[in-house]
Motif scaffolding. Structure first.
Motif, PDB file in Angstrom:
ATOM      1  N   MET A 103       0.825  -1.202   0.000  1.00  0.00           N
ATOM      2  CA  MET A 103       0.000   0.000   0.000  1.00  0.00           C
ATOM      3  C   MET A 103       0.868   1.264   0.000  1.00  0.00           C
ATOM      4  SD  MET A 103      -2.918   1.077   2.771  1.00  0.00           S
ATOM      5  CE  MET A 103      -3.874   2.574   2.581  1.00  0.00           C
ATOM      6  N   ALA A 104       0.627   2.154  -0.968  1.00  0.00           N
ATOM      7  CA  ALA A 104       1.293   3.464  -1.041  1.00  0.00           C
ATOM      8  C   ALA A 104       2.812   3.369  -1.054  1.00  0.00           C
ATOM      9  CB  ALA A 104       0.823   4.348   0.119  1.00  0.00           C
ATOM     10  N   THR A 105       3.359   2.309  -1.625  1.00  0.00           N
ATOM     11  CA  THR A 105       4.814   2.183  -1.681  1.00  0.00           C
ATOM     12  C   THR A 105       5.415   3.066  -2.775  1.00  0.00           C
ATOM     13  OG1 THR A 105       4.531   0.220  -3.072  1.00  0.00           O
ATOM     14  CG2 THR A 105       4.866  -0.137  -0.716  1.00  0.00           C
ATOM     15  N   GLU A 106       4.763   3.091  -3.940  1.00  0.00           N
ATOM     16  CA  GLU A 106       5.231   3.923  -5.053  1.00  0.00           C
ATOM     17  C   GLU A 106       4.124   4.032  -6.092  1.00  0.00           C
ATOM     18  OE1 GLU A 106       8.381   2.198  -7.291  1.00  0.00           O
ATOM     19  OE2 GLU A 106       7.605   0.146  -7.093  1.00  0.00           O
ATOM     20  N   PRO A 107       4.153   5.071  -6.940  1.00  0.00           N
ATOM     21  CA  PRO A 107       3.124   5.212  -7.975  1.00  0.00           C
ATOM     22  C   PRO A 107       3.280   4.121  -9.032  1.00  0.00           C
ATOM     23  CG  PRO A 107       4.280   7.292  -7.590  1.00  0.00           C
ATOM     24  CD  PRO A 107       5.067   6.226  -6.911  1.00  0.00           C
ATOM     25  N   PHE A 108       2.171   3.820  -9.710  1.00  0.00           N
ATOM     26  CA  PHE A 108       2.252   2.919 -10.847  1.00  0.00           C
ATOM     27  C   PHE A 108       2.938   3.644 -12.001  1.00  0.00           C
ATOM     28  CE2 PHE A 108      -1.488   0.887  -8.718  1.00  0.00           C
ATOM     29  CZ  PHE A 108      -0.934  -0.382  -8.574  1.00  0.00           C
ATOM     30  N   GLU A 109       3.438   2.893 -12.948  1.00  0.00           N
ATOM     31  CA  GLU A 109       4.107   3.501 -14.090  1.00  0.00           C
ATOM     32  C   GLU A 109       3.120   4.374 -14.876  1.00  0.00           C
ATOM     33  OE1 GLU A 109       4.460   0.656 -17.651  1.00  0.00           O
ATOM     34  OE2 GLU A 109       4.706  -0.662 -15.913  1.00  0.00           O
ATOM     35  N   GLN A 110       3.667   5.281 -15.682  1.00  0.00           N
ATOM     36  CA  GLN A 110       2.854   6.285 -16.353  1.00  0.00           C
ATOM     37  C   GLN A 110       1.786   5.688 -17.261  1.00  0.00           C
ATOM     38  OE1 GLN A 110       3.216   9.549 -15.561  1.00  0.00           O
ATOM     39  NE2 GLN A 110       1.292   9.822 -16.702  1.00  0.00           N
ATOM     40  N   ARG A 111       2.095   4.600 -17.939  1.00  0.00           N
ATOM     41  CA  ARG A 111       1.127   3.977 -18.837  1.00  0.00           C
ATOM     42  C   ARG A 111      -0.113   3.543 -18.079  1.00  0.00           C
ATOM     43  NH1 ARG A 111      -0.761  -0.801 -19.642  1.00  0.00           N
ATOM     44  NH2 ARG A 111       0.676  -1.733 -18.126  1.00  0.00           N
ATOM     45  N   ILE A 112       0.088   2.945 -16.897  1.00  0.00           N
ATOM     46  CA  ILE A 112      -1.034   2.486 -16.078  1.00  0.00           C
ATOM     47  C   ILE A 112      -1.823   3.680 -15.549  1.00  0.00           C
ATOM     48  CG2 ILE A 112      -1.643   1.298 -13.937  1.00  0.00           C
ATOM     49  CD1 ILE A 112       0.703  -0.569 -14.389  1.00  0.00           C
ATOM     50  N   SER A 113      -1.126   4.697 -15.071  1.00  0.00           N
ATOM     51  CA  SER A 113      -1.795   5.886 -14.543  1.00  0.00           C
ATOM     52  C   SER A 113      -2.654   6.556 -15.611  1.00  0.00           C
ATOM     53  CB  SER A 113      -0.758   6.877 -14.004  1.00  0.00           C
ATOM     54  OG  SER A 113      -0.024   6.312 -12.936  1.00  0.00           O
ATOM     55  N   ASP A 114      -2.143   6.624 -16.841  1.00  0.00           N
ATOM     56  CA  ASP A 114      -2.899   7.247 -17.930  1.00  0.00           C
ATOM     57  C   ASP A 114      -4.178   6.471 -18.227  1.00  0.00           C
ATOM     58  OD1 ASP A 114      -0.973   9.175 -18.132  1.00  0.00           O
ATOM     59  OD2 ASP A 114       0.058   8.250 -19.849  1.00  0.00           O
ATOM     60  N   ALA A 115      -4.089   5.151 -18.175  1.00  0.00           N
ATOM     61  CA  ALA A 115      -5.272   4.317 -18.439  1.00  0.00           C
ATOM     62  C   ALA A 115      -6.315   4.469 -17.337  1.00  0.00           C
ATOM     63  CB  ALA A 115      -4.856   2.860 -18.584  1.00  0.00           C
ATOM     64  N   LEU A 116      -5.858   4.570 -16.093  1.00  0.00           N
ATOM     65  CA  LEU A 116      -6.785   4.673 -14.960  1.00  0.00           C
ATOM     66  C   LEU A 116      -7.454   6.044 -14.875  1.00  0.00           C
ATOM     67  CD1 LEU A 116      -4.619   2.916 -12.207  1.00  0.00           C
ATOM     68  CD2 LEU A 116      -6.573   1.944 -13.423  1.00  0.00           C
ATOM     69  N   MET A 117      -6.696   7.100 -15.162  1.00  0.00           N
ATOM     70  CA  MET A 117      -7.188   8.453 -14.960  1.00  0.00           C
ATOM     71  C   MET A 117      -7.617   9.139 -16.253  1.00  0.00           C
ATOM     72  SD  MET A 117      -4.463   9.685 -12.058  1.00  0.00           S
ATOM     73  CE  MET A 117      -5.395  11.174 -11.722  1.00  0.00           C
ATOM     74  N   ALA A 118      -7.819   8.352 -17.306  1.00  0.00           N
ATOM     75  CA  ALA A 118      -8.274   8.919 -18.574  1.00  0.00           C
ATOM     76  C   ALA A 118      -9.634   9.569 -18.389  1.00  0.00           C
ATOM     77  CB  ALA A 118      -8.354   7.819 -19.632  1.00  0.00           C
ATOM     78  N   PRO A 119      -9.906  10.688 -19.064  1.00  0.00           N
ATOM     79  CA  PRO A 119     -11.224  11.350 -18.945  1.00  0.00           C
ATOM     80  C   PRO A 119     -12.340  10.369 -19.276  1.00  0.00           C
ATOM     81  CG  PRO A 119      -9.675  12.747 -20.121  1.00  0.00           C
ATOM     82  CD  PRO A 119      -8.995  11.410 -19.968  1.00  0.00           C
ATOM     83  N   ILE A 120     -13.432  10.512 -18.572  1.00  0.00           N
ATOM     84  CA  ILE A 120     -14.552   9.606 -18.756  1.00  0.00           C
ATOM     85  C   ILE A 120     -15.195   9.828 -20.127  1.00  0.00           C
ATOM     86  CG2 ILE A 120     -16.301  11.152 -17.767  1.00  0.00           C
ATOM     87  CD1 ILE A 120     -17.497   8.707 -16.378  1.00  0.00           C
ATOM     88  N   ASN A 121     -15.646   8.753 -20.727  1.00  0.00           N
ATOM     89  CA  ASN A 121     -16.374   8.839 -21.995  1.00  0.00           C
ATOM     90  C   ASN A 121     -17.835   9.165 -21.674  1.00  0.00           C
ATOM     91  OD1 ASN A 121     -17.618   8.525 -24.458  1.00  0.00           O
ATOM     92  ND2 ASN A 121     -16.578   6.608 -24.971  1.00  0.00           N
ATOM     93  N   GLU A 122     -18.262  10.378 -21.989  1.00  0.00           N
ATOM     94  CA  GLU A 122     -19.595  10.823 -21.601  1.00  0.00           C
ATOM     95  C   GLU A 122     -20.701   9.967 -22.208  1.00  0.00           C
ATOM     96  OE1 GLU A 122     -19.863  14.965 -22.529  1.00  0.00           O
ATOM     97  OE2 GLU A 122     -18.594  15.563 -20.831  1.00  0.00           O
ATOM     98  N   SER A 123     -20.436   9.332 -23.339  1.00  0.00           N
ATOM     99  CA  SER A 123     -21.458   8.498 -23.973  1.00  0.00           C
ATOM    100  C   SER A 123     -21.718   7.209 -23.190  1.00  0.00           C
ATOM    101  CB  SER A 123     -21.037   8.147 -25.406  1.00  0.00           C
ATOM    102  OG  SER A 123     -19.860   7.356 -25.409  1.00  0.00           O
ATOM    103  N   GLU A 124     -20.834   6.874 -22.241  1.00  0.00           N
ATOM    104  CA  GLU A 124     -20.994   5.652 -21.451  1.00  0.00           C
ATOM    105  C   GLU A 124     -21.673   5.908 -20.107  1.00  0.00           C
ATOM    106  OE1 GLU A 124     -17.034   4.169 -21.137  1.00  0.00           O
ATOM    107  OE2 GLU A 124     -17.100   3.163 -23.092  1.00  0.00           O
ATOM    108  N   VAL A 125     -21.873   7.170 -19.754  1.00  0.00           N
ATOM    109  CA  VAL A 125     -22.467   7.516 -18.464  1.00  0.00           C
ATOM    110  C   VAL A 125     -23.973   7.302 -18.512  1.00  0.00           C
ATOM    111  CG1 VAL A 125     -22.832   9.351 -16.779  1.00  0.00           C
ATOM    112  CG2 VAL A 125     -20.637   9.167 -17.991  1.00  0.00           C
ATOM    113  N   GLU A 126     -24.518   6.724 -17.449  1.00  0.00           N
ATOM    114  CA  GLU A 126     -25.960   6.491 -17.320  1.00  0.00           C
ATOM    115  C   GLU A 126     -26.497   7.320 -16.163  1.00  0.00           C
ATOM    116  OE1 GLU A 126     -27.705   4.600 -19.346  1.00  0.00           O
ATOM    117  OE2 GLU A 126     -26.077   3.601 -20.446  1.00  0.00           O
ATOM    118  N   ILE A 127     -27.821   7.459 -16.112  1.00  0.00           N
ATOM    119  CA  ILE A 127     -28.457   8.187 -15.021  1.00  0.00           C
ATOM    120  C   ILE A 127     -29.613   7.362 -14.476  1.00  0.00           C
ATOM    121  CG2 ILE A 127     -30.021   9.470 -16.558  1.00  0.00           C
ATOM    122  CD1 ILE A 127     -29.719  11.844 -14.568  1.00  0.00           C
TER     123      ILE A 127
END
Length: 266
Positions: A103-127
């Motif tokens: 836990m909290a030892t070090e950040p994931f590599e940049q490729r993984i971080s980019d995939a996780l924090m990519a902007p949400i696709n608004e067409s996939e959001v439901e209400i």
């Protein structure tokens, strides 16, 4: 006296035979009982030395003692018995049942971080009808697969299921690349015991969504500014009528969708 002795001698012999027969019947009954105990005992799994396993051992007559509260909370049926068994097999012997390794030892590599924090696709959001925005659970799994690869992440149960009223819940931990990421309790409502299997899957999915917040996945859905903008752009709130009951209420929908039965626009 001689006649009396002649009469009593056969009677004594008969009594002795009856006592011998009773003793033999008792010995046979004891032998059967001992054999049954050995067979049952040989079929039992080795008992655990843990306090939880010792407390779960059945007392006399095979009945498990429960508190009044436990008896009230627990559903009935074979599936319910396994779900609420404290030793149901949730990796008790694994360190992941309690560990926070990595836990909290070090950040994931940049490729993984980019995939996780990519902007949400608004067409996939439901209400939801009450106006709550959400991303379908399968979308979270796809993002995790893109970031870590299938098999590079998993949900680990951290305890048995519990129930309050008609809400089933369970604690899970999200593990990615061998590192503890987050822990959350998933919950799911159910109406009867036949829906327990589906409710267990709902618990797991709900816990996954909650754990993914710590990775920044779909973080916009918790941002008030994004929520207001999205609703104004893509959603509408309308009065609708229930086709069967005739009740009316205000509900939300995407502008790209139409009301489905039993609801219809007023």
């Amino acid at each position: 006296m001689r006649k009396l002795a002649t009469v009593c001698r056969p009677l004594g012999t008969a009594v002795s035979k009856l006592k011998s027969a009773d003793a033999m019947a008792l010995s046979i009954a004891q032998l059967r009982r001992a054999t049954t105990v050995r067979v049952v005992s040989s079929n039992k799994r080795p008992s655990s030395t843990s306090p939880e396993a010792n407390s779960a051992e059945a007392p006399e007559n095979g009945k498990t003692e429960k508190t009044a509260q436990q008896a009230f909370n627990e559903p009935t049926g074979d599936l319910a018995t396994s779900l609420f068994n404290p030793s149901e097999g949730y990796l008790q012997d694994s360190h992941w049942s309690t560990s926070f390794q990595g836990m909290a030892t070090e950040p994931f590599e940049q490729r993984i971080s980019d995939a996780l924090m990519a902007p949400i696709n608004e067409s996939e959001v439901e209400i939801k009808p009450d106006g709550l925005l959400y991303l379908p659970e399968i979308k979270y799994r796809r993002i995790l697969n893109r970031a870590f690869g299938p098999g590079g992440w998993g949900l680990v149960p951290r305890g048995a299921h519990s129930v309050s009223g008609r809400t089933l819940s369970r604690e899970y931990a999200l593990i990615c690349l061998g590192r503890f990421i987050s822990q959350a309790r998933g919950e799911q409502d159910y109406f009867d015991d036949s829906g327990l299997a589906t409710a267990t899957e709902g618990c797991k999915s709900n816990a996954l969504v909650r754990c993914c917040k710590d990775l920044g996945i779909a973080s916009e859905l918790w941002d008030p500014a994004f929520i207001s903008t999205f609703k104004a752009k893509y959603c509408v709130e309308e009065w609708v009528t229930h086709a069967v009951r005739g009740s009316k209420k205000r509900m939300w929908r995407l502008k790209s969708r139409q009301w489905e039965y039993p609801w219809k626009k007023q």
